[in-house]
Design a protein around this motif. Sequence first.
Motif, PDB file in Angstrom:
ATOM      1  N   THR B 229       0.831  -1.207   0.000  1.00 44.10           N
ATOM      2  CA  THR B 229       0.000   0.000   0.000  1.00 44.10           C
ATOM      3  C   THR B 229       0.863   1.253   0.000  1.00 44.10           C
ATOM      4  N   GLU B 230       1.893   1.220   0.804  1.00 44.20           N
ATOM      5  CA  GLU B 230       2.778   2.379   0.867  1.00 44.20           C
ATOM      6  C   GLU B 230       3.504   2.605  -0.463  1.00 44.20           C
ATOM      7  N   HIS B 231       3.968   1.507  -1.068  1.00 43.58           N
ATOM      8  CA  HIS B 231       4.661   1.633  -2.365  1.00 43.58           C
ATOM      9  C   HIS B 231       3.735   2.218  -3.429  1.00 43.58           C
ATOM     10  N   LEU B 232       2.514   1.687  -3.483  1.00 40.33           N
ATOM     11  CA  LEU B 232       1.570   2.194  -4.480  1.00 40.33           C
ATOM     12  C   LEU B 232       1.280   3.673  -4.249  1.00 40.33           C
ATOM     13  N   ASP B 233       1.178   4.030  -2.975  1.00 43.68           N
ATOM     14  CA  ASP B 233       0.904   5.434  -2.653  1.00 43.68           C
ATOM     15  C   ASP B 233       2.064   6.328  -3.100  1.00 43.68           C
ATOM     16  N   ARG B 234       3.266   5.863  -2.859  1.00 41.43           N
ATOM     17  CA  ARG B 234       4.435   6.669  -3.233  1.00 41.43           C
ATOM     18  C   ARG B 234       4.611   6.762  -4.743  1.00 41.43           C
ATOM     19  N   LEU B 235       4.010   5.842  -5.485  1.00 43.82           N
ATOM     20  CA  LEU B 235       4.123   5.873  -6.950  1.00 43.82           C
ATOM     21  C   LEU B 235       2.994   6.678  -7.595  1.00 43.82           C
ATOM     22  N   LYS B 236       2.213   7.389  -6.778  1.00 42.75           N
ATOM     23  CA  LYS B 236       1.039   8.059  -7.371  1.00 42.75           C
ATOM     24  C   LYS B 236       1.435   9.152  -8.357  1.00 42.75           C
ATOM     25  N   ASN B 237       2.642   9.685  -8.209  1.00 43.60           N
ATOM     26  CA  ASN B 237       3.102  10.673  -9.192  1.00 43.60           C
ATOM     27  C   ASN B 237       3.772  10.037 -10.409  1.00 43.60           C
ATOM     28  N   GLU B 238       3.927   8.735 -10.380  1.00 38.86           N
ATOM     29  CA  GLU B 238       4.451   7.981 -11.535  1.00 38.86           C
ATOM     30  C   GLU B 238       3.404   6.946 -11.926  1.00 38.86           C
ATOM     31  N   PRO B 239       2.268   7.388 -12.489  1.00 36.43           N
ATOM     32  CA  PRO B 239       1.133   6.472 -12.695  1.00 36.43           C
ATOM     33  C   PRO B 239       1.479   5.265 -13.572  1.00 36.43           C
ATOM     34  N   GLU B 240       2.439   5.434 -14.491  1.00 32.24           N
ATOM     35  CA  GLU B 240       2.755   4.293 -15.356  1.00 32.24           C
ATOM     36  C   GLU B 240       3.544   3.229 -14.601  1.00 32.24           C
ATOM     37  N   LEU B 241       4.449   3.675 -13.742  1.00 33.72           N
ATOM     38  CA  LEU B 241       5.164   2.718 -12.899  1.00 33.72           C
ATOM     39  C   LEU B 241       4.205   2.102 -11.884  1.00 33.72           C
ATOM     40  N   GLN B 242       3.255   2.902 -11.420  1.00 38.94           N
ATOM     41  CA  GLN B 242       2.276   2.404 -10.464  1.00 38.94           C
ATOM     42  C   GLN B 242       1.435   1.283 -11.089  1.00 38.94           C
ATOM     43  N   ALA B 243       1.047   1.467 -12.353  1.00 36.09           N
ATOM     44  CA  ALA B 243       0.243   0.440 -13.033  1.00 36.09           C
ATOM     45  C   ALA B 243       1.021  -0.872 -13.155  1.00 36.09           C
ATOM     46  N   VAL B 244       2.285  -0.751 -13.493  1.00 31.57           N
ATOM     47  CA  VAL B 244       3.125  -1.954 -13.598  1.00 31.57           C
ATOM     48  C   VAL B 244       3.272  -2.611 -12.226  1.00 31.57           C
ATOM     49  N   TYR B 245       3.536  -1.792 -11.207  1.00 33.65           N
ATOM     50  CA  TYR B 245       3.702  -2.324  -9.856  1.00 33.65           C
ATOM     51  C   TYR B 245       2.451  -3.090  -9.433  1.00 33.65           C
ATOM     52  N   ARG B 246       1.263  -2.504  -9.724  1.00 37.75           N
ATOM     53  CA  ARG B 246       0.020  -3.111  -9.277  1.00 37.75           C
ATOM     54  C   ARG B 246      -0.221  -4.463  -9.963  1.00 37.75           C
ATOM     55  N   VAL B 247      -0.077  -4.475 -11.279  1.00 36.93           N
ATOM     56  CA  VAL B 247      -0.356  -5.712 -12.025  1.00 36.93           C
ATOM     57  C   VAL B 247       0.623  -6.826 -11.645  1.00 36.93           C
ATOM     58  N   LEU B 248       1.879  -6.472 -11.487  1.00 32.08           N
ATOM     59  CA  LEU B 248       2.853  -7.528 -11.168  1.00 32.08           C
ATOM     60  C   LEU B 248       2.669  -8.025  -9.741  1.00 32.08           C
ATOM     61  N   THR B 249       2.330  -7.130  -8.841  1.00 37.75           N
ATOM     62  CA  THR B 249       2.073  -7.551  -7.464  1.00 37.75           C
ATOM     63  C   THR B 249       0.885  -8.519  -7.418  1.00 37.75           C
ATOM     64  N   GLU B 250      -0.189  -8.159  -8.145  1.00 41.34           N
ATOM     65  CA  GLU B 250      -1.354  -9.053  -8.188  1.00 41.34           C
ATOM     66  C   GLU B 250      -0.995 -10.398  -8.821  1.00 41.34           C
ATOM     67  N   SER B 251      -0.186 -10.341  -9.851  1.00 42.36           N
ATOM     68  CA  SER B 251       0.212 -11.578 -10.535  1.00 42.36           C
ATOM     69  C   SER B 251       1.020 -12.491  -9.604  1.00 42.36           C
ATOM     70  N   ILE B 252       1.926 -11.890  -8.859  1.00 42.10           N
ATOM     71  CA  ILE B 252       2.729 -12.687  -7.908  1.00 42.10           C
ATOM     72  C   ILE B 252       1.828 -13.252  -6.810  1.00 42.10           C
ATOM     73  N   GLN B 253       0.924 -12.420  -6.305  1.00 43.21           N
ATOM     74  CA  GLN B 253       0.042 -12.883  -5.227  1.00 43.21           C
ATOM     75  C   GLN B 253      -0.830 -14.051  -5.674  1.00 43.21           C
ATOM     76  N   ARG B 254      -1.373 -13.939  -6.890  1.00 42.96           N
ATOM     77  CA  ARG B 254      -2.206 -15.037  -7.396  1.00 42.96           C
ATOM     78  C   ARG B 254      -1.395 -16.310  -7.567  1.00 42.96           C
ATOM     79  N   LYS B 255      -0.182 -16.141  -8.074  1.00 47.91           N
ATOM     80  CA  LYS B 255       0.639 -17.323  -8.369  1.00 47.91           C
ATOM     81  C   LYS B 255       1.021 -18.096  -7.109  1.00 47.91           C
ATOM     82  N   TYR B 256       1.302 -17.375  -6.035  1.00 46.42           N
ATOM     83  CA  TYR B 256       1.854 -18.053  -4.858  1.00 46.42           C
ATOM     84  C   TYR B 256       0.862 -18.173  -3.703  1.00 46.42           C
ATOM     85  N   SER B 257      -0.366 -17.721  -3.898  1.00 44.98           N
ATOM     86  CA  SER B 257      -1.328 -17.782  -2.786  1.00 44.98           C
ATOM     87  C   SER B 257      -1.909 -19.190  -2.675  1.00 44.98           C
TER      88      SER B 257
END
Lengths: 257, 257
Positions: B229-257
């Motif tokens: 949550t903190e990382h995503l918040d800090r990336l709010k001024n870099e929306p394109e990096l934020q989008a990548v961060y979000r999708v990859l985080t979700e992908s990792i969570q799904r894969k290993y949950s």
Amino acid sequence: MSSQSVVFIGAGNVATHLAKGFYQAGVDILQIINRHFDKAKNLADQVDAQPADDLNSLMKDADVYVVAVQDDAVQNIVKDLSLPRGTLVHTSGTVPLSQLSNAAPESGVFYPLQTFRADQELDLTQAPICLEASSSETYQQLKALASTISNQIHPVDSEQRKTIHIAAVFLNNFTNHMLACAEELLSKHNMDFDLLRPLLEETWQKVRHHKPSDVQTGPAMRNDRQVITEHLDRLKNEPELQAVYRVLTESIQRKYS
Amino acid sequence: MSSQSVVFIGAGNVATHLAKGFYQAGVDILQIINRHFDKAKNLADQVDAQPADDLNSLMKDADVYVVAVQDDAVQNIVKDLSLPRGTLVHTSGTVPLSQLSNAAPESGVFYPLQTFRADQELDLTQAPICLEASSSETYQQLKALASTISNQIHPVDSEQRKTIHIAAVFLNNFTNHMLACAEELLSKHNMDFDLLRPLLEETWQKVRHHKPSDVQTGPAMRNDRQVITEHLDRLKNEPELQAVYRVLTESIQRKYS
């Protein structure tokens, strides 16, 4: 600066590598505290320190106290601490320095920018240590301590440290996930990841001596729409890999267009 | 099998590495054709071949014709070809074998699973060559040719080849982009990518001898919501990096949950 004495709270990967690094450099490790006594004793035995499993038995005469635990456990440990002397530091990429300020006269952050595995030796001299401190005297104290194990010492403030931590997630966790996605795709089609290892080796050699943005290649970089469309179509049975493919392709296209 | 003679159509990175590899192995390179004569001549001179800039002057007595051009240029070249003898191959990861079938008696795919840079030597013996052929005789012919430069020869059908190509995009292009994202983030906050190089080195050492899925780490893997949550918040001024961060985080969570 004369030799410093250090106490570790925590006995995991980071504590193990730092404690052994300090010990080999001649720093006096007084005590290793871990809630599991066996783990404390195992590390303490390797660095001639006293093991303990209770913060109530914390020695009070060390120069530096290193809290090397998971980020979200720092607060729990610190809230019960009230050290009469010394500098209290944590090793986290994210926890603010201010979280330590009521627990000891001086505080700091000792963030090694490296990935640690307890089971593997690591050349700590090549690990950048990012330092932050509550005063310039404490900064000098921590710098002297860091210098015993590393040649790369960087003063960073809390904002920079958090940015570095996010960048490290991209560089380490996310690259690894890209490889895991490739592994998954091959595995689903009954092929082995080892097939890609020579390409992995070259990929690595390329970025090793270049800025990554200077050596980007691939269909997204070339804006090769035919290949991209075909790839997305072929991933329709792997919707999660498809989502990753789409977002990263768009990200590359935006960056280099 | 007696030595084969080869003509190259194309003089880019792949043609250069393959032609030089064959030449050093004693294969007879007859001709290099490229629409830019200087480029044809430059490579031809290195492998004792004839240069040409026109497909009308294509020699007709070679054993193997290698079309080593961009994927979307293969069709343009092949549509005007009608070879009386020999085997026509391309080097693409995506173009179907069928696209060559009307242009020569035999056809195949000679797909080196490697990233090529014209300016750098490459150990081709470590480059897997993925082979596909219109007949088993032609497969044996191409295997003999591939064996002169590589120890790793893999029969793959068109479906497998395309899957490998997508996996290679994840492994090479997307990992590089993750590093470029880290570079961009540091750069925006006035820090240098070199700060992360020791971590990059360790990241690489870790995957070098493990399956990537066995060594995944990070906040997403640990499901450390506070850090995410903190990382995503800090990336709010870099929306394109934020989008990548979000999708990859979700992908990792799904894969290993």
